[in-house]
Design a protein around this motif. Structure first.
Motif, PDB file in Angstrom:
ATOM      1  N   VAL A 166      -0.235  12.315  -7.939  1.00 27.37           N
ATOM      2  CA  VAL A 166      -1.315  12.437  -7.700  1.00 27.37           C
ATOM      3  C   VAL A 166      -1.279  12.574  -5.850  1.00 27.37           C
ATOM      4  CG1 VAL A 166      -3.565  10.842  -7.655  1.00 27.37           C
ATOM      5  CG2 VAL A 166      -1.847  11.490  -9.474  1.00 27.37           C
ATOM      6  N   GLY A 167      -2.025  13.492  -5.785  1.00 27.08           N
ATOM      7  CA  GLY A 167      -2.329  13.777  -4.094  1.00 27.08           C
ATOM      8  C   GLY A 167      -0.945  14.437  -3.492  1.00 27.08           C
ATOM      9  N   LEU A 168      -0.018  14.983  -4.260  1.00 29.37           N
ATOM     10  CA  LEU A 168       1.012  15.495  -3.241  1.00 29.37           C
ATOM     11  C   LEU A 168       0.491  16.523  -2.189  1.00 29.37           C
ATOM     12  CD1 LEU A 168       3.063  16.739  -6.672  1.00 29.37           C
ATOM     13  CD2 LEU A 168       3.239  15.401  -4.920  1.00 29.37           C
ATOM     14  N   ASP A 186       0.079  13.062   4.004  1.00 35.56           N
ATOM     15  CA  ASP A 186      -0.152  12.797   5.241  1.00 35.56           C
ATOM     16  C   ASP A 186      -0.994  12.116   5.046  1.00 35.56           C
ATOM     17  OD1 ASP A 186       2.096  14.264   5.645  1.00 35.56           O
ATOM     18  OD2 ASP A 186       1.557  15.604   7.067  1.00 35.56           O
ATOM     19  N   LYS A 187      -2.564  12.490   5.015  1.00 30.25           N
ATOM     20  CA  LYS A 187      -3.514  11.378   5.235  1.00 30.25           C
ATOM     21  C   LYS A 187      -3.319  10.217   4.202  1.00 30.25           C
ATOM     22  CE  LYS A 187      -6.773  15.828   4.812  1.00 30.25           C
ATOM     23  NZ  LYS A 187      -7.574  16.823   4.049  1.00 30.25           N
ATOM     24  N   SER A 188      -3.233  10.417   2.884  1.00 28.64           N
ATOM     25  CA  SER A 188      -2.641   8.564   2.430  1.00 28.64           C
ATOM     26  C   SER A 188      -1.759   7.728   2.969  1.00 28.64           C
ATOM     27  CB  SER A 188      -2.055   8.941   1.044  1.00 28.64           C
ATOM     28  OG  SER A 188      -0.864   9.203   0.774  1.00 28.64           O
ATOM     29  N   PHE A 189      -1.159   8.774   3.518  1.00 25.53           N
ATOM     30  CA  PHE A 189       0.231   7.655   4.590  1.00 25.53           C
ATOM     31  C   PHE A 189      -0.974   6.901   5.816  1.00 25.53           C
ATOM     32  CE2 PHE A 189       2.313   7.266   8.993  1.00 25.53           C
ATOM     33  CZ  PHE A 189       3.148   6.160   8.248  1.00 25.53           C
ATOM     34  N   TYR A 190      -1.552   7.781   6.343  1.00 25.12           N
ATOM     35  CA  TYR A 190      -2.676   7.531   7.415  1.00 25.12           C
ATOM     36  C   TYR A 190      -3.789   5.920   7.163  1.00 25.12           C
ATOM     37  CZ  TYR A 190      -0.424  11.196  10.183  1.00 25.12           C
ATOM     38  OH  TYR A 190       0.793  11.497  11.170  1.00 25.12           O
ATOM     39  N   ALA A 191      -3.926   6.985   5.871  1.00 26.37           N
ATOM     40  CA  ALA A 191      -5.355   5.706   4.836  1.00 26.37           C
ATOM     41  C   ALA A 191      -3.778   4.593   4.820  1.00 26.37           C
ATOM     42  CB  ALA A 191      -5.477   6.125   3.697  1.00 26.37           C
ATOM     43  N   SER A 192      -3.422   4.459   4.894  1.00 26.96           N
ATOM     44  CA  SER A 192      -2.315   2.837   4.421  1.00 26.96           C
ATOM     45  C   SER A 192      -1.965   1.875   5.762  1.00 26.96           C
ATOM     46  CB  SER A 192      -1.435   3.482   3.951  1.00 26.96           C
ATOM     47  OG  SER A 192      -0.346   3.959   4.168  1.00 26.96           O
ATOM     48  N   LEU A 193      -1.696   3.089   6.931  1.00 27.89           N
ATOM     49  CA  LEU A 193      -2.188   2.466   8.165  1.00 27.89           C
ATOM     50  C   LEU A 193      -2.872   2.207   8.367  1.00 27.89           C
ATOM     51  CD1 LEU A 193       0.071   5.382  10.172  1.00 27.89           C
ATOM     52  CD2 LEU A 193       1.266   2.309   9.045  1.00 27.89           C
ATOM     53  N   VAL A 194      -4.176   2.848   7.609  1.00 30.95           N
ATOM     54  CA  VAL A 194      -5.372   1.416   8.625  1.00 30.95           C
ATOM     55  C   VAL A 194      -5.904   0.884   8.087  1.00 30.95           C
ATOM     56  CG1 VAL A 194      -8.025   2.595   8.717  1.00 30.95           C
ATOM     57  CG2 VAL A 194      -6.342   4.114   9.863  1.00 30.95           C
ATOM     58  N   LEU A 195      -5.830   0.880   6.903  1.00 34.87           N
ATOM     59  CA  LEU A 195      -6.379   0.007   5.855  1.00 34.87           C
ATOM     60  C   LEU A 195      -5.547  -1.634   5.854  1.00 34.87           C
ATOM     61  CD1 LEU A 195      -7.755  -0.668   3.692  1.00 34.87           C
ATOM     62  CD2 LEU A 195      -6.532   0.113   1.829  1.00 34.87           C
ATOM     63  N   THR A 196      -4.031  -1.330   6.075  1.00 33.92           N
ATOM     64  CA  THR A 196      -2.959  -1.768   6.794  1.00 33.92           C
ATOM     65  C   THR A 196      -4.077  -2.728   7.836  1.00 33.92           C
ATOM     66  OG1 THR A 196      -1.396  -1.363   5.471  1.00 33.92           O
ATOM     67  CG2 THR A 196      -0.845  -3.111   7.846  1.00 33.92           C
ATOM     68  N   GLY A 197      -4.586  -2.302   9.121  1.00 37.10           N
ATOM     69  CA  GLY A 197      -4.477  -2.827   9.793  1.00 37.10           C
ATOM     70  C   GLY A 197      -5.689  -3.050   9.973  1.00 37.10           C
ATOM     71  N   LEU A 219       0.633  -1.673   0.171  1.00 39.92           N
ATOM     72  CA  LEU A 219      -0.326  -0.213  -0.217  1.00 39.92           C
ATOM     73  C   LEU A 219       0.829   1.391   0.266  1.00 39.92           C
ATOM     74  CD1 LEU A 219      -2.755  -0.280   2.118  1.00 39.92           C
ATOM     75  CD2 LEU A 219      -2.559  -1.074   0.333  1.00 39.92           C
ATOM     76  N   ASN A 220       2.136   1.034   0.624  1.00 34.97           N
ATOM     77  CA  ASN A 220       2.596   2.259   0.918  1.00 34.97           C
ATOM     78  C   ASN A 220       3.218   2.448  -0.576  1.00 34.97           C
ATOM     79  OD1 ASN A 220       3.900   4.583   1.936  1.00 34.97           O
ATOM     80  ND2 ASN A 220       5.785   3.910   2.664  1.00 34.97           N
ATOM     81  N   GLY A 221       3.806   1.489  -0.896  1.00 31.90           N
ATOM     82  CA  GLY A 221       4.713   1.754  -3.024  1.00 31.90           C
ATOM     83  C   GLY A 221       3.112   2.334  -3.552  1.00 31.90           C
ATOM     84  N   ILE A 222       2.551   1.864  -3.316  1.00 28.43           N
ATOM     85  CA  ILE A 222       1.079   2.168  -4.613  1.00 28.43           C
ATOM     86  C   ILE A 222       1.357   3.762  -4.046  1.00 28.43           C
ATOM     87  CG2 ILE A 222      -0.729   2.085  -5.004  1.00 28.43           C
ATOM     88  CD1 ILE A 222      -0.895  -0.687  -4.796  1.00 28.43           C
ATOM     89  N   ARG A 223       0.630   4.064  -3.045  1.00 28.41           N
ATOM     90  CA  ARG A 223       0.921   5.276  -2.119  1.00 28.41           C
ATOM     91  C   ARG A 223       2.408   6.361  -3.081  1.00 28.41           C
ATOM     92  NH1 ARG A 223       2.848   9.329   1.395  1.00 28.41           N
ATOM     93  NH2 ARG A 223       4.574   7.184   1.661  1.00 28.41           N
TER      94      ARG A 223
END
Length: 139
Positions: A106-108, A112-123, A94-98
């Protein structure tokens, strides 16, 4: 020309509080990458030692590969390690895709939000898969 600035001493461990989400994402991505490389070597070692003919297992009708894997799967610690491996792999993907999306522009503004989203999705993925990994017959 690049600018230089005082980054402080290396021994200043209190600087970790100054890390941003991007720095944590970089650290976690490197860490998970090295864990996956370590797992790959361990996986190859286990597979290479379980291929062959064991006379005792050949007479019993089971091959060494199947008996080795079923022996490993019967250990509870191995199942917990598999959950950890899943968490590492999912976050790394997920972080690699981010990171790919950020590199493409895209999403520059919302890194921060995409990093936290990848953490939540991973969990969420890991928690949802725990019954699958920990279920089954144990010794």
């Amino acid at each position: 020309m690049s600018q230089s600035y005082n980054r402080g001493t290396v021994e200043d461990f209190g600087r970790w509080r100054e890390f941003t989400a991007g720095m944590w994402a970089w650290i976690f991505h490197k860490f998970t990458g090295w864990v996956l490389v370590g797992y790959l070597f361990t996986h190859i070692a286990v597979l290479s030692t379980s291929v062959g003919v064991d006379p005792a297992s050949a007479q019993a009708g089971t091959d060494l590969y199947t008996s080795t894997l079923s022996g490993l799967e019967s250990l509870l610690i191995v199942r917990f390690l598999e959950v950890g491996l899943l968490a590492v792999a999912v976050f790394h993907i997920l972080n690699g895709i981010r990171l790919l999306m950020v590199d493409l522009g895209v999403g520059l503004e919302s890194q921060d939000k995409s990093f936290y989203a990848s953490l939540v999705l991973t969990g969420a993925i890991v928690v949802a898969s725990v019954p699958t990994f920990l279920g089954g017959k144990l010794l």
